[in-house]
Scaffold this motif. Structure first.
Motif, PDB file in Angstrom:
ATOM      1  N   ARG A  14      24.206 125.870 134.324  1.00  0.00           N
ATOM      2  CA  ARG A  14      23.011 125.846 133.473  1.00  0.00           C
ATOM      3  C   ARG A  14      23.384 126.005 131.996  1.00  0.00           C
ATOM      4  N   ASN A  15      24.340 126.884 131.710  1.00  0.00           N
ATOM      5  CA  ASN A  15      24.751 127.082 130.324  1.00  0.00           C
ATOM      6  C   ASN A  15      25.259 125.779 129.722  1.00  0.00           C
ATOM      7  N   THR A  16      26.115 125.092 130.454  1.00  0.00           N
ATOM      8  CA  THR A  16      26.650 123.812 130.003  1.00  0.00           C
ATOM      9  C   THR A  16      25.521 122.809 129.762  1.00  0.00           C
ATOM     10  N   GLU A  17      24.533 122.802 130.654  1.00  0.00           N
ATOM     11  CA  GLU A  17      23.417 121.868 130.532  1.00  0.00           C
ATOM     12  C   GLU A  17      22.549 122.196 129.314  1.00  0.00           C
ATOM     13  N   VAL A  18      22.317 123.481 129.075  1.00  0.00           N
ATOM     14  CA  VAL A  18      21.525 123.875 127.906  1.00  0.00           C
ATOM     15  C   VAL A  18      22.205 123.400 126.625  1.00  0.00           C
ATOM     16  N   LEU A  19      23.505 123.615 126.518  1.00  0.00           N
ATOM     17  CA  LEU A  19      24.236 123.177 125.327  1.00  0.00           C
ATOM     18  C   LEU A  19      24.228 121.652 125.210  1.00  0.00           C
ATOM     19  N   ARG A  20      24.352 120.972 126.357  1.00  0.00           N
ATOM     20  CA  ARG A  20      24.320 119.504 126.343  1.00  0.00           C
ATOM     21  C   ARG A  20      22.978 119.004 125.817  1.00  0.00           C
ATOM     22  N   ILE A  21      21.894 119.638 126.251  1.00  0.00           N
ATOM     23  CA  ILE A  21      20.557 119.220 125.811  1.00  0.00           C
ATOM     24  C   ILE A  21      20.390 119.503 124.318  1.00  0.00           C
ATOM     25  N   PHE A  22      20.823 120.668 123.871  1.00  0.00           N
ATOM     26  CA  PHE A  22      20.753 120.954 122.431  1.00  0.00           C
ATOM     27  C   PHE A  22      21.504 119.888 121.637  1.00  0.00           C
ATOM     28  N   HIS A  23      22.690 119.525 122.104  1.00  0.00           N
ATOM     29  CA  HIS A  23      23.485 118.510 121.415  1.00  0.00           C
ATOM     30  C   HIS A  23      22.777 117.152 121.443  1.00  0.00           C
ATOM     31  N   ALA A  24      22.183 116.814 122.588  1.00  0.00           N
ATOM     32  CA  ALA A  24      21.485 115.528 122.714  1.00  0.00           C
ATOM     33  C   ALA A  24      20.315 115.415 121.744  1.00  0.00           C
ATOM     34  N   PHE A  25      19.729 116.562 121.374  1.00  0.00           N
ATOM     35  CA  PHE A  25      18.581 116.544 120.474  1.00  0.00           C
ATOM     36  C   PHE A  25      18.953 116.901 119.029  1.00  0.00           C
ATOM     37  N   GLY A  26      20.252 116.866 118.716  1.00  0.00           N
ATOM     38  CA  GLY A  26      20.630 116.963 117.309  1.00  0.00           C
ATOM     39  C   GLY A  26      21.547 118.081 116.901  1.00  0.00           C
ATOM     40  N   ALA A  27      21.937 118.973 117.819  1.00  0.00           N
ATOM     41  CA  ALA A  27      22.878 120.035 117.458  1.00  0.00           C
ATOM     42  C   ALA A  27      24.276 119.453 117.278  1.00  0.00           C
ATOM     43  N   PRO A  28      25.105 120.019 116.400  1.00  0.00           N
ATOM     44  CA  PRO A  28      26.452 119.478 116.189  1.00  0.00           C
ATOM     45  C   PRO A  28      27.319 119.617 117.432  1.00  0.00           C
ATOM     46  N   GLU A  29      28.301 118.737 117.544  1.00  0.00           N
ATOM     47  CA  GLU A  29      29.156 118.693 118.726  1.00  0.00           C
ATOM     48  C   GLU A  29      29.908 120.007 118.958  1.00  0.00           C
ATOM     49  N   GLN A  30      30.175 120.751 117.879  1.00  0.00           N
ATOM     50  CA  GLN A  30      30.955 121.990 118.021  1.00  0.00           C
ATOM     51  C   GLN A  30      30.334 122.989 118.987  1.00  0.00           C
TER      52      GLN A  30
ATOM     53  N   LYS B 236      37.405 116.315 139.045  1.00  0.00           N
ATOM     54  CA  LYS B 236      36.454 116.018 137.977  1.00  0.00           C
ATOM     55  C   LYS B 236      35.184 116.832 138.187  1.00  0.00           C
ATOM     56  N   GLU B 237      34.718 117.493 137.132  1.00  0.00           N
ATOM     57  CA  GLU B 237      33.561 118.375 137.254  1.00  0.00           C
ATOM     58  C   GLU B 237      32.283 117.584 137.521  1.00  0.00           C
ATOM     59  N   ILE B 238      31.475 118.131 138.397  1.00  0.00           N
ATOM     60  CA  ILE B 238      30.172 117.525 138.678  1.00  0.00           C
ATOM     61  C   ILE B 238      29.160 118.134 137.705  1.00  0.00           C
ATOM     62  N   PRO B 239      28.498 117.331 136.893  1.00  0.00           N
ATOM     63  CA  PRO B 239      27.550 117.883 135.921  1.00  0.00           C
ATOM     64  C   PRO B 239      26.326 118.480 136.593  1.00  0.00           C
ATOM     65  N   TYR B 240      25.612 119.308 135.839  1.00  0.00           N
ATOM     66  CA  TYR B 240      24.350 119.876 136.319  1.00  0.00           C
ATOM     67  C   TYR B 240      23.390 118.753 136.679  1.00  0.00           C
TER      68      TYR B 240
ATOM     69  N   MET C 186      41.563 115.276 136.683  1.00  0.00           N
ATOM     70  CA  MET C 186      41.405 115.808 135.327  1.00  0.00           C
ATOM     71  C   MET C 186      42.442 116.902 135.088  1.00  0.00           C
ATOM     72  N   ILE C 187      42.971 116.955 133.888  1.00  0.00           N
ATOM     73  CA  ILE C 187      43.958 117.961 133.507  1.00  0.00           C
ATOM     74  C   ILE C 187      43.327 118.894 132.476  1.00  0.00           C
ATOM     75  N   ARG C 188      43.444 120.180 132.702  1.00  0.00           N
ATOM     76  CA  ARG C 188      42.948 121.176 131.753  1.00  0.00           C
ATOM     77  C   ARG C 188      44.141 121.909 131.143  1.00  0.00           C
ATOM     78  N   LEU C 189      44.219 121.879 129.819  1.00  0.00           N
ATOM     79  CA  LEU C 189      45.287 122.562 129.095  1.00  0.00           C
ATOM     80  C   LEU C 189      44.701 123.794 128.419  1.00  0.00           C
ATOM     81  N   LEU C 190      45.249 124.942 128.734  1.00  0.00           N
ATOM     82  CA  LEU C 190      44.753 126.224 128.232  1.00  0.00           C
ATOM     83  C   LEU C 190      45.669 126.769 127.144  1.00  0.00           C
ATOM     84  N   GLN C 191      45.111 127.637 126.308  1.00  0.00           N
ATOM     85  CA  GLN C 191      45.890 128.409 125.319  1.00  0.00           C
ATOM     86  C   GLN C 191      46.728 127.531 124.394  1.00  0.00           C
TER      87      GLN C 191
END
Length: 546
Positions: A178-194, A81-85, A1-6
């Motif tokens: 955990r933060n990433t997982e919380v946001l993922r769950i919010f998105h899965a239940f209807g929060a916008p992708e942003q 490649k990142e390992i998900p929660y 995986m390639i990460r591009l910053l800034q």
């Protein structure tokens, strides 16, 4: 995986312009991508009126190994490649009764959801109403002032955060994912992708209500149960051979009928929220270890959102930009910290009371943040030394004292004052250049009289210092309302390295227990407590007692 910053692009720009820039930086075509996603976006307004979005992008390409040899750029990183929660039960101990989660704020809701997903069939207890009934109760309270003590801005499905701005940012470091997982769950239940990439994600009260309802329905599908109007009035304990108390049952009161019932359990998550004062008193009576903690108190300030936008973006800002937020800090002459908190762009001040004869305020926004005013708490830190007592619940009583004064000052309505009158310690009698945007009845009054002199002075000094950062912040017509007293829990329910209280089987969790400071950090703590539970207990046997 390639990460591009800034990756910096001038506003406005298109999604295609961003992807074209990524291709240019990597010297590849679009066809080279296996996957591509924005992982962070922040707004850079340091050179206003020129504004930029700054991105971090993660990409997976077909010829990554070859690229790694060619590209030498400190803002382009080649990562594994990142390992998900991912957590799975490893515990061997059997549960005789279903685990219980007390409270359905973000801590309890995420803990209950995770336990249900892993096969533990939890029972979630909520003293208030389901989110739809609760919304009706709150709107009725705003109209007529008749408070339902168990269904209001503080209590009910979704917790206090349901009637807030719905901010999802946190300062908690996230090595655990955990933060990433919380946001993922919010998105899965209807929060916008942003929310998955914005540096200041938020969803607003309207979207949050829908998400809470969907999560509850999923918990039920997964074998869990959610019981509303179910207040934990008391606890029963056994004593083990080593002398330590162990949880054995909960006394439940139906908050509609007053009826009492007994619920046996050896495992309960105490996710009660920062306003569960009656439960704090019950825990104290049972000598469950707690300590008083610092929190903050102050006022809500309101300015025209257009004024805040111009101060943050420049006079001729692009109207496609979101309502601008701000975050300000200062130090008063006496060394006390003064800062803005829970800033609500395009939002409303709300009556957040939960006890008769006491009044507290908070701020909330809808997802569009399109209200006329910006509001924020301006608060000062108070410590146990300010409470006038060594009692563990002295901070709670300090909050109550301020809320009683606020109730009297406004005659039961939210007391409101212009800043120029606050400085003169005199009541206001009407608006000047900004109209209050308030949910609930309000009355012009003298907000300054709510506070001890030193705190009142520090609030004034903080607002004047903030004016040096946002010119006009301290204008005479700035609207103040009070009292902002529920910034965080006044106590910490002590827990050990296993996250268990001084009673076996009782797990303090989230903001009310003193271990979080907002929606996301509370939800993260819910996941953290779940991780401890599943290391000891195995999923609940479907043939065991209900």
């Amino acid at each position: 995986m390639i990460r591009l910053l800034q990756i910096k692009l001038k506003i406005p720009h298109t999604d295609k312009q961003l992807k074209d820039k990524v291709c240019k930086l990597l010297h590849v075509s679009e066809e080279s991508f296996i996957s591509y996603k924005i992982t962070r976006r922040s707004l850079d307004a340091r050179k206003k009126p020129e504004l930029f979005y700054v991105y971090t992008v993660d990409a997976e390409l077909k010829q990554e190994a070859a690229l790694q040899k060619k590209i030498k750029n400190k803002n382009i990183q080649f990562l594994k490649k990142e390992i998900p929660y991912h957590e799975k039960p490893t515990g061997k101990k059997s549960l005789r009764f279903r685990p219980v989660v007390i409270g359905t704020g973000p801590a309890g809701l995420f803990c209950g959801y995770q336990l249900a997903k892993l096969g533990y069939r939890p029972i979630l207890l909520e003293r208030g109403a389901n989110v739809r009934e609760r919304m009706q109760d709150v709107e009725q309270f705003f109209k007529d002032g008749l408070l339902k003590k168990d269904s209001n801005v503080q209590f009910g499905e979704g917790g206090a955060g349901t009637f807030s701005d719905g901010k999802l940012n946190t300062l908690v470091h996230d090595n655990s994912k955990r933060n990433t997982e919380v946001l993922r769950i919010f998105h899965a239940f209807g929060a916008p992708e942003q929310i998955l990439y914005d540096s200041r994600p938020h969803i607003g009260t309207d979207i949050l209500c829908d998400i809470v309802e969907r999560m509850r329905n999923e918990i039920k599908k997964l074998g869990g149960e959610v019981r509303f109007h179910s207040l934990v009035k008391d606890f029963e304990f056994d004593t083990e051979a080593d002398g330590r108390k162990v949880l054995s049952a909960l006394h439940i009161q139906d908050t509609k009928t007053g009826g009492l019932s007994l619920l046996k359990t050896e495992l309960a998550v105490l996710a009660i929220g920062h306003s569960a004062r009656d439960t704090f008193e019950t825990l104290k009576r049972h000598n469950i270890k707690m300590q008083a903690k610092s929190f903050a108190v102050g006022v809500r300030v309101e300015h025209a959102q257009k004024f805040i936008n111009e101060s943050q973006y420049g006079k001729d800002y692009d109207l496609s930009l979101p309502s601008a937020p701000y975050k300000l800090t200062a130090k008063a002459e006496d060394g006390r910290g003064v800062y803005t908190f829970c800033m609500c762009p395009g939002g409303y001040v709300v009556n957040a009371s939960s006890e008769e004869g006491r009044l507290a305020v908070n701020g909330m926004s809808y997802s569009k943040r399109d209200g006329q005013n910006a509001n924020s708490a301006v608060i000062v830190t108070v410590t146990p030394e300010d409470f006038g007592s060594d009692e563990v619940l002295a901070g709670m009583e300090f909050q109550r004292m301020l809320e009683e004064k606020a109730f009297r000052e406004g005659g039961g309505k939210i007391p409101v004052q212009l800043f120029e009158d606050y400085r003169k310690n005199q009541a206001s009698f009407g608006e000047k250049n900004v109209s209050p945007q308030i949910k609930g009845a309000y009355a012009w009054a003298n907000v300054r009289r709510i506070f001890p002199d030193n705190i009142a002075h520090d609030i004034e000094q903080g607002i004047l210092l903030f004016d040096k950062k946002i010119n006009g912040f301290a204008q005479g017509g700035t609207i103040l309302s009070g009292v902002e007293s529920r910034t965080s829990s006044p106590v910490r329910i002590l827990r050990d390295d296993f996250l268990e209280s001084s009673v076996r089987g009782l797990f303090p969790c989230g903001e009310g227990a003193g271990y979080a400071g907002g929606i996301t950090s509370a939800a993260m703590d819910g996941l953290k407590v779940t991780e401890s539970i599943i290391k000891v207990w195995c999923p609940f046997d479907k043939d065991a007692k209900p």
